[in-house]
Design a protein around this motif. Sequence first.
Motif, PDB file in Angstrom:
ATOM      1  N   PRO A 120       0.816  -1.212   0.000  1.00  0.00           N
ATOM      2  CA  PRO A 120       0.000   0.000   0.000  1.00  0.00           C
ATOM      3  C   PRO A 120       0.853   1.266   0.000  1.00  0.00           C
ATOM      4  O   PRO A 120       1.888   1.332   0.650  1.00  0.00           O
ATOM      5  N   GLY A 121       0.383   2.268  -0.751  1.00  0.00           N
ATOM      6  CA  GLY A 121       1.119   3.519  -0.895  1.00  0.00           C
ATOM      7  C   GLY A 121       1.484   4.153   0.430  1.00  0.00           C
ATOM      8  O   GLY A 121       2.593   4.677   0.585  1.00  0.00           O
ATOM      9  N   VAL A 122       0.585   4.091   1.394  1.00  0.00           N
ATOM     10  CA  VAL A 122       0.855   4.750   2.673  1.00  0.00           C
ATOM     11  C   VAL A 122       2.052   4.116   3.359  1.00  0.00           C
ATOM     12  O   VAL A 122       2.884   4.817   3.951  1.00  0.00           O
ATOM     13  N   ILE A 123       2.170   2.792   3.262  1.00  0.00           N
ATOM     14  CA  ILE A 123       3.287   2.114   3.930  1.00  0.00           C
ATOM     15  C   ILE A 123       4.606   2.528   3.288  1.00  0.00           C
ATOM     16  O   ILE A 123       5.564   2.878   3.982  1.00  0.00           O
ATOM     17  N   THR A 124       4.650   2.515   1.949  1.00  0.00           N
ATOM     18  CA  THR A 124       5.858   2.964   1.258  1.00  0.00           C
ATOM     19  C   THR A 124       6.177   4.399   1.658  1.00  0.00           C
ATOM     20  O   THR A 124       7.326   4.736   1.962  1.00  0.00           O
ATOM     21  N   VAL A 126       5.299   6.197   4.331  1.00  0.00           N
ATOM     22  CA  VAL A 126       5.727   6.370   5.723  1.00  0.00           C
ATOM     23  C   VAL A 126       7.151   5.856   5.900  1.00  0.00           C
ATOM     24  O   VAL A 126       8.002   6.506   6.523  1.00  0.00           O
ATOM     25  N   GLY A 127       7.430   4.683   5.310  1.00  0.00           N
ATOM     26  CA  GLY A 127       8.772   4.123   5.394  1.00  0.00           C
ATOM     27  C   GLY A 127       9.801   5.074   4.812  1.00  0.00           C
ATOM     28  O   GLY A 127      10.838   5.340   5.419  1.00  0.00           O
ATOM     29  N   LEU A 128       9.501   5.607   3.625  1.00  0.00           N
ATOM     30  CA  LEU A 128      10.432   6.531   2.976  1.00  0.00           C
ATOM     31  C   LEU A 128      10.600   7.806   3.789  1.00  0.00           C
ATOM     32  O   LEU A 128      11.688   8.360   3.889  1.00  0.00           O
TER      33      LEU A 128
END
Lengths: 276, 420
Positions: A120-124, A126-128
């Motif tokens: 999911p875009g949000v996970i990428t 937040v991680g970035l």
Amino acid sequence: MSDNHAPRTASQRVAWITTVVMASLVLVFLMAPILAIMPLSFSSGSYLTYPLPGLSLRWYEDFLNSPRWVSSLKNSVIIGVASTILSMVLGTLASLGLAQWKSKFKPLVLAIVLSPVVVPGVITAVGLYFFFAPLGLTGSYAGLILAHTALSTPFVVITVSATLQSFDMNLARAAASLGASPIYAFRRVILPLILPGLASGALFAFATSFDEVVVVLFMAGPEQRTLPREMFSGIRENISPTITAAAVILTTISVILLATLEALRRRNERLKGNLR
Amino acid sequence: MTAAFVAGADASSEVPLKRRLKRAERTRRLKALALILPLLLFLLFTFLGPIAGMLWRSVDDWEVRQVLPHTVAALADWDGKDVPGEPAFAALAGDIRTARDAGTVAIASKRLNYALNGFRTIMSGTARNLKALPEPGTAKDTLIGINPAWGERATWVAIKSASGPLTSFYLLGALDLTRNVDGAIVAAPEEQAIYRDVFGRTFTISLGVTVLCLILGFPVAYMLATLPTGQSNVLMIFVLLPFWTSLLVRTCAWIVVLQSEGIVNDSLRWIGLIDEPLRLIYNRFGVYVAMTHVLLPFMILPLYSSMRSISPAYMRAAASLGASPVTAFLRIYLPQTVPGIGAGSLLVFILAIGYYITPALVGGAADQMISYFIAFYTTETVNWGLASALGAVLLLATLLLAVVYGKLVHGQQVTGGMKN
């Protein structure tokens, strides 16, 4: 195969007509909102309602005269083009490698390469955000270009790998046996043949970056806001006719990308047909 | 000539053919790997690393350890039964004074406040009122004098539980669980227990969208697969154009169409069906409509390719054997579309559970899905541990579904079910 589906009996005909009616309604549902929003951008009034009081281009003027919108369009193009080039280089190399790599780890490597599409875009994002902030890469073009490259490369790998699958590796071997260096063989034999596949990959990559907004939401400073990011805040605050003009501009770009892809696909199919 | 060449080659090197073949194989493998490596390293930096970092943050407990190091050390052997002894109080008083001078009290109090509501006040009050370091042997009385909370076991249990280096606190919190004073895992207090609801809501909305996409997508895919290629290619534009149109444009379009002065409400009023505009957007209805619209092509395309590969001969055979159209459809056609239905549904569901933009723009406060909370805790309240823990749960769910999807689609490719 299609004509064989032709309805024979009365009950089949009723079933077929019902299907066509339902399917057509769904197709209308898919297209209607996009078609509905377009004329509003040409309205001379400032309300987003029909009937239009008159036609004018004032909202496009408004878009082009607004530094905010123009710079967001520019940012979208800069980030899109840069991440497309980067993902094409990385993705094409990896596809060439994957095409000749036989190993039990191949499924794992493929899964890793394709995972940015699934996560999911949000996970990428937040991680970035956590990872890039200490490196000073948030609020920078470099950070966004790197992030968008990670998101677009899977599409390049999928498209280019598909093209390589139909590419006859004997041609490369033939070139080598005739004395061509690997790089020369790639440039003169492989590249021209897989070029349409590369072009589709590039279009996919550009479209991915051009439409991406979640990562931009987390990572972009005021200087790097892209067109979708600007639309996001515009929709949040209050939808003005300028946003509909931006929407039409974005849609036009999508249509051009789609038409180019379709032309490439048709050309490819024609070429394949000729070979058979 | 060939024989001479082979013989010559053999003579020039003493290495047996088998080993040379192996060596050539290895060189080829290394070359292939060298081509893949740049992308893998790049993804390590821009994707895998960041995600691993996020997962690490969901168990990392550094704040208290860093700000109150002597207290953490003094509590290492404490059995947690009664209030700890004088050395712990002395260590705490020293740590608080150091932290006050370094301006780091807030970092620790924020973390401690998650463990015990009201700890922020206890910490800031103590830091403010602790004028000088207490005389040896009087730290306990001094601190309890400043705030009686220091005389309670729960206060110290909170510090001990937050001493790190690792914690299950955030992950448990993401599942509405917590540890009580005795360290047992119990349900979180009702006012904090919202995430099971959020996950439930995320799954409900995603399931609803998947079912809607299947119901709407099936006839479209069937029609496209049945019509002659020329016609279906033209109609395919109706699917591909929305698919390629920016998500923001489509979401914006739905707001314009569904708002109270929008086209739908205006038309309904003009027909005379309603007097007052219906509320069609910024609620659950709007989320369902917009998300179904966005994800429908992801259902239609796999369904279409699975239907394209079904030979019409089966249906004709069924009809010739006397099956009614309904029977033939249910018993012959439908079972062959099951792989397509599975792939499309899983794909839509996977994409739906991670959605952020559309619900954020067209949903109300009660329609926000898990992604919204991850974003909220990251940027608004800066509770990165909880954001990461919620992200870890969402990631796990997504990856599990993706593995199932991979198996399904792979199996189909083997049988030639979904070549395109």
